[in-house]
Motif scaffolding. Structure first.
Motif, PDB file in Angstrom:
ATOM      1  N   LYS A 516      23.055  -5.589  39.799  1.00 45.06           N
ATOM      2  CA  LYS A 516      21.636  -5.867  40.077  1.00 45.06           C
ATOM      3  C   LYS A 516      20.895  -4.767  40.814  1.00 45.06           C
ATOM      4  CE  LYS A 516      22.453 -10.897  40.522  1.00 45.06           C
ATOM      5  NZ  LYS A 516      23.908 -10.961  40.644  1.00 45.06           N
ATOM      6  N   THR A 517      21.604  -3.965  41.623  1.00 43.85           N
ATOM      7  CA  THR A 517      20.885  -3.045  42.495  1.00 43.85           C
ATOM      8  C   THR A 517      21.784  -1.907  42.961  1.00 43.85           C
ATOM      9  OG1 THR A 517      19.716  -2.842  44.614  1.00 43.85           O
ATOM     10  CG2 THR A 517      21.440  -4.490  44.491  1.00 43.85           C
ATOM     11  N   ASP A 518      21.177  -0.748  43.254  1.00 39.50           N
ATOM     12  CA  ASP A 518      21.894   0.362  43.880  1.00 39.50           C
ATOM     13  C   ASP A 518      22.015   0.165  45.390  1.00 39.50           C
ATOM     14  OD1 ASP A 518      22.677   1.972  41.767  1.00 39.50           O
ATOM     15  OD2 ASP A 518      20.743   2.984  41.653  1.00 39.50           O
ATOM     16  N   ASP A 519      21.177  -0.683  45.949  1.00 38.54           N
ATOM     17  CA  ASP A 519      21.183  -0.927  47.389  1.00 38.54           C
ATOM     18  C   ASP A 519      22.267  -1.955  47.721  1.00 38.54           C
ATOM     19  OD1 ASP A 519      20.497  -0.782  50.030  1.00 38.54           O
ATOM     20  OD2 ASP A 519      18.834  -2.205  49.860  1.00 38.54           O
ATOM     21  N   PHE A 520      23.495  -1.521  47.520  1.00 34.97           N
ATOM     22  CA  PHE A 520      24.656  -2.419  47.644  1.00 34.97           C
ATOM     23  C   PHE A 520      25.777  -1.590  48.243  1.00 34.97           C
ATOM     24  CE2 PHE A 520      28.244  -4.905  45.766  1.00 34.97           C
ATOM     25  CZ  PHE A 520      27.862  -6.167  46.176  1.00 34.97           C
ATOM     26  N   TRP A 521      26.150  -1.895  49.486  1.00 33.03           N
ATOM     27  CA  TRP A 521      27.058  -1.027  50.230  1.00 33.03           C
ATOM     28  C   TRP A 521      28.211  -1.827  50.819  1.00 33.03           C
ATOM     29  CZ3 TRP A 521      26.025   4.056  49.702  1.00 33.03           C
ATOM     30  CH2 TRP A 521      24.724   4.403  49.295  1.00 33.03           C
TER      31      TRP A 521
END
Length: 555
Positions: A516-521
């Motif tokens: 869903k997203t690149d903002d996933f850490w």
């Protein structure tokens, strides 16, 4: 006169030939074709009904039942004696939830015997029997049998597996140990007259129950992991997650969990696949701890040495960057692990070289199945050294160009935790099986110390639990899709951890994936999950801080 004699002889010869033909045919039927005709007669006159025996119970390590059989009924119809078939169709639809077309096909099927429903709950079957009798429906047969039940619900279902209507294990441990669990089936024979009327029924073989299975799983730790995975999926963009908890000293698997799980609310059979064993992902920076171990074991790095840590670093014309392309002042290996600096670990991997790094990774169990007792395990991706490029060597230092499973990653970190001894993971209790030595005990101790520092002060700090001396390495990696390469928004996060770092008793690996997203850490998903799992284990009284202070009596 002669004509009459000739006619008599002719008739006699005809009769003799006819008799010989009849005798030959009888001989053929009774000697050569006896088995075929006997089998045909038996098929017409007899029905053989095979009912599964009571399967063995599957227990966790503390004797808690995870899967067992409960009494049930299988319902059939004797089509020859059936009355009021239209009422039976309505009853099947209303009471057993059958579709009208399916019910009609079963009720009006030509033949002497038809299964209507298998493994029906006792209360449902009894109600069905009472209603059928009240509506004067005759010809129904009720056979006592067994039905698989999972008293802990969907917990560990991908490990346990499921059972079919015939009592066969279809997935998981139910499949792998089917011959142990299933026992010997019960056999019932029905004898019919020539017109198909049944006139006798008897039990030909009472069968025998299956054997029980005891596992290394701890249902409490399994529940903790599943609860944590569910909560993270609710509160983050994660599509799925898995967690593995091991005793690194024995190789015993204490928990192997995933979310979402197969169940009534999620009947997708793909969820029965234990993806910690069957699915490959790039491990990201969790690999840095293992590359550092190889370099330290070979004596190629030292504790006080500083590495240039600017970003990017050019390798074979390719710019390799740190996260957010951040540059750092010169760093020691300990600080580079704590801050997860790619460009430092690239230099470390270059010192090790392709051949030696490949040998260490093979020794750690990558590129080969672990041998855990679950179906569908894959070997991951570790290409032979002759197929590595300079860039492959560089990016492998932070977990790219290699593919691992969660169980492989967990076992490699278990070897680090176990002073270098790689064990085979196992779900059934028994003697531990050593597969080889990964590195010297002193090397493992030093890297565990560095990774303890990483949790205490660095990127792994969300896993910190006061008093428990947690060590580990986090990782975030993009996901490469077939034919597309790395696709934006597809990310894997992971945390490989152990505690207490100086003498580990537990190894934990948690992995999440999103599309869903690149903002996933990892710092907001896998790393805090490890911390919460340890806290929950402590809250249940399953683990205690390794250092306690006792107060003496004064005076």
């Amino acid at each position: 006169m002669r004509t009459a004699i000739r006619r008599a002889l002719f008739v006699f010869l005809l009769l003799a030939l006819g008799s010989v033909a009849i005798l030959a045919r009888l001989f053929q039927l009774q000697i050569f074709e006896h088995r075929d005709w006997s089998a045909m007669a038996q098929a017409i006159q007899e029905d053989l009904i095979v009912l599964p025996a009571r399967r063995g119970t599957i227990y966790d390590r503390n004797g808690l039942p995870l899967a067992y059989d409960v009494p049930a009924y299988s319902i059939a119809v004797d089509n020859y004696h059936l009355t009021n078939p239209e009422l039976l169709v309505n009853l099947l639809v209303k009471e057993l939830g059958m579709k009208p077309e399916e019910a009609k096909a079963k009720v009006y099927r030509p033949g002497y015997f038809t299964w209507l429903a298998r493994n029906v709950d006792l209360d449902v079957a009894e109600r069905f029997r009472v209603l059928a009798k009240a509506q004067k429906i005759r010809g129904l047969l009720f056979f006592p049998t067994w039905k698989r039940a999972y008293p802990q619900g969907s917990s560990a279902i991908e490990v346990l597996g499921v059972v079919g209507v015939d009592g066969d294990g279809l997935s998981g441990l139910e499949l792998v140990f089917d011959s142990v669990l299933r026992g010997k089936p019960r056999v019932i024979r029905i004898l019919r007259a020539a017109d198909g009327t049944p006139y006798d029924l008897w039990e030909e073989d009472p069968g025998a129950p299956g054997q029980d299975l005891h596992l290394t799983l701890d249902s409490r730790i399994q529940w903790i992991c599943e609860t944590e995975l569910d909560e993270t999926l609710r509160n983050t963009p994660a599509d799925r997650g898995c967690a593995v908890v091991l005793d690194p000293r024995t190789g015993e698997v204490l928990a192997l969990a995933q979310a979402p799980r197969y169940g009534p609310e999620n009947p997708d059979i793909a969820l029965l696949k234990p993806w910690a064993v069957t699915d490959v992902f790039e491990p990201g920076s969790t690999f840095k701890g293992l590359v550092a171990l190889a370099a330290w074991d070979l004596g190629l790095v030292s504790e006080g040495e500083y590495f240039e840590a600017s970003s990017p670093r050019i390798v074979a014309g390719v710019a390799i960057k740190n996260a957010h392309n951040q540059s750092y002042p010169p760093l020691t290996l300990r600080d580079a692990l704590a801050q997860s600096v790619n460009t430092v670990l690239v230099q470390v991997a270059q010192r090790v070289g392709v051949q030696k790094l490949y040998e260490y990774l093979r020794r750690m169990g990558f590129g080969q199945v672990t041998g855990i007792e679950l179906p569908g395990e894959v070997a991951g991706l570790l290409r032979p050294p002759e197929r590595w490029t300079e860039v492959d060597l560089a990016v492998s230092s932070f977990g790219q160009s290699v593919g691992v499973t969660a169980i492989q990653l967990a076992m490699a970190y278990a070897a680090l935790s176990n002073d270098g001894i790689l064990l085979r993971p196992h779900l059934l209790p028994g003697k531990s099986e050593a597969l080889g030595s990964v590195a010297k005990p002193s090397s493992c101790q030093k890297i565990r110390e560095f990774l303890g520092y990483a949790v205490n002060t660095g990127t792994g700090s969300p896993a910190k639990v006061p008093g428990f001396k947690v060590g580990g390495k986090s990782g975030t990696a993009q996901i490469a899709l077939p034919g597309q390469g790395y696709v934006p928004g597809h990310v894997t996060t992971a945390m490989a951890a152990f505690f207490p770092w100086d003498s580990p008793e537990y190894t934990i690996v948690v992995v999440y994936q999103t599309s869903k997203t690149d903002d996933f850490w990892s710092g907001t998903t896998a790393v805090p999950s490890v911390g919460r799992i340890i806290r929950a284990m402590a809250a249940m009284g399953l683990v205690y801080p390794p250092e306690t202070t006792t107060l003496g009596r004064s005076g």
